[in-house]
Design an enzyme around this catalytic site. Structure first.
Site, PDB file in Angstrom:
ATOM      1  N   GLU A 101       0.829  -1.204   0.000  1.00 21.36           N
ATOM      2  CA  GLU A 101       0.000   0.000   0.000  1.00 21.36           C
ATOM      3  C   GLU A 101       0.865   1.255   0.000  1.00 21.36           C
ATOM      4  O   GLU A 101       0.538   2.246  -0.653  1.00 21.36           O
ATOM      5  CB  GLU A 101      -0.931   0.000   1.207  1.00 21.36           C
ATOM      6  CG  GLU A 101      -1.985  -1.082   1.140  1.00 21.36           C
ATOM      7  CD  GLU A 101      -2.864  -1.103   2.360  1.00 21.36           C
ATOM      8  OE1 GLU A 101      -4.045  -0.757   2.240  1.00 21.36           O
ATOM      9  OE2 GLU A 101      -2.355  -1.459   3.452  1.00 21.36           O
TER      10      GLU A 101
ATOM     11  N   TYR B   5     -14.311  27.200   2.294  1.00 24.29           N
ATOM     12  CA  TYR B   5     -14.168  25.791   1.925  1.00 24.29           C
ATOM     13  C   TYR B   5     -12.974  25.524   1.032  1.00 24.29           C
ATOM     14  O   TYR B   5     -12.488  24.397   0.970  1.00 24.29           O
ATOM     15  CB  TYR B   5     -15.463  25.199   1.355  1.00 24.29           C
ATOM     16  CG  TYR B   5     -16.171  26.007   0.305  1.00 24.29           C
ATOM     17  CD1 TYR B   5     -15.782  25.995  -1.020  1.00 24.29           C
ATOM     18  CD2 TYR B   5     -17.274  26.777   0.660  1.00 24.29           C
ATOM     19  CE1 TYR B   5     -16.452  26.727  -1.973  1.00 24.29           C
ATOM     20  CE2 TYR B   5     -17.963  27.515  -0.292  1.00 24.29           C
ATOM     21  CZ  TYR B   5     -17.547  27.484  -1.611  1.00 24.29           C
ATOM     22  OH  TYR B   5     -18.210  28.206  -2.549  1.00 24.29           O
TER      23      TYR B   5
ATOM     24  N   ILE C 221      -6.815   4.465   8.538  1.00 26.10           N
ATOM     25  CA  ILE C 221      -7.563   5.609   8.024  1.00 26.10           C
ATOM     26  C   ILE C 221      -8.410   6.230   9.132  1.00 26.10           C
ATOM     27  O   ILE C 221      -8.802   7.384   9.033  1.00 26.10           O
ATOM     28  CB  ILE C 221      -8.397   5.262   6.775  1.00 26.10           C
ATOM     29  CG1 ILE C 221      -9.393   4.145   7.018  1.00 26.10           C
ATOM     30  CG2 ILE C 221      -7.489   4.944   5.611  1.00 26.10           C
ATOM     31  CD1 ILE C 221     -10.327   3.883   5.833  1.00 26.10           C
ATOM     32  N   GLU C 222      -8.637   5.493  10.227  1.00 24.79           N
ATOM     33  CA  GLU C 222      -9.312   6.062  11.391  1.00 24.79           C
ATOM     34  C   GLU C 222      -8.488   7.207  11.973  1.00 24.79           C
ATOM     35  O   GLU C 222      -9.012   8.272  12.306  1.00 24.79           O
ATOM     36  CB  GLU C 222      -9.532   5.003  12.479  1.00 24.79           C
ATOM     37  CG  GLU C 222     -10.441   3.874  12.081  1.00 24.79           C
ATOM     38  CD  GLU C 222      -9.706   2.667  11.476  1.00 24.79           C
ATOM     39  OE1 GLU C 222      -8.794   2.873  10.632  1.00 24.79           O
ATOM     40  OE2 GLU C 222     -10.064   1.539  11.838  1.00 24.79           O
TER      41      GLU C 222
ATOM     42  N   LYS D 294     -11.725   4.036   1.159  1.00 23.97           N
ATOM     43  CA  LYS D 294     -10.543   3.398   0.575  1.00 23.97           C
ATOM     44  C   LYS D 294     -11.046   2.312  -0.383  1.00 23.97           C
ATOM     45  O   LYS D 294     -11.386   1.207   0.041  1.00 23.97           O
ATOM     46  CB  LYS D 294      -9.710   2.799   1.717  1.00 23.97           C
ATOM     47  CG  LYS D 294      -8.404   2.197   1.326  1.00 23.97           C
ATOM     48  CD  LYS D 294      -7.675   1.754   2.598  1.00 23.97           C
ATOM     49  CE  LYS D 294      -6.322   1.194   2.253  1.00 23.97           C
ATOM     50  NZ  LYS D 294      -5.546   0.859   3.458  1.00 23.97           N
TER      51      LYS D 294
END
Length: 123
Positions: A24, A56, A75-76, A102
């Site tokens: 990855e 934004y 990813i948390e 993901k």
């Protein structure tokens, strides 16, 4: 009670190298981010004032900087960093809910994507 409104940045796409596996990091992949920002109303709406809201474009740049920055295994953890950073960067944000998708998660089967959602309440 102060009134709030929501700004949502939806499906922001970035190439990054997050994940536990060495492959990855080596290959990288696209990640998709949604940020739902609960913003304290202040004078922004009544006075049409950009200085009293969340810009934004700047929020997008902050998300991009974090997601494309250093590698995270989870990813948390990445979602939490995005949420906390946006709350710190913009004092008007009361709550940030960040989802990261993901699509090429290394799982032994077919799926659209893995998604994690983290919610952070500003201090």
């Amino acid at each position: 009670m102060t009134a709030t409104y929501t700004i949502t940045l939806k499906n922001c796409a970035f190439f990054a190298r997050h994940g536990v596996l060495d492959e990855e990091e080596f290959l990288g992949q696209r990640f998709f981010v949604d940020a739902e920002l609960e913003v304290e109303q202040g004078t922004a709406l009544a006075e049409d004032c950009i200085d009293d809201t969340v810009h934004y474009g700047i929020a997008f740049a902050e998300i991009e900087r974090i997601v494309t920055g250093r590698r995270r295994y989870l990813i948390e953890a990445l979602a939490l960093e995005v949420a906390k950073t946006l709350c710190a960067r913009f004092q008007q944000i009361r709550r940030a809910k960040v989802s990261i998708r993901k699509p090429n998660a290394p799982v032994p089967g077919v799926l659209d994507y893995v998604e994690v959602t983290v919610e952070h309440v500003a201090e």
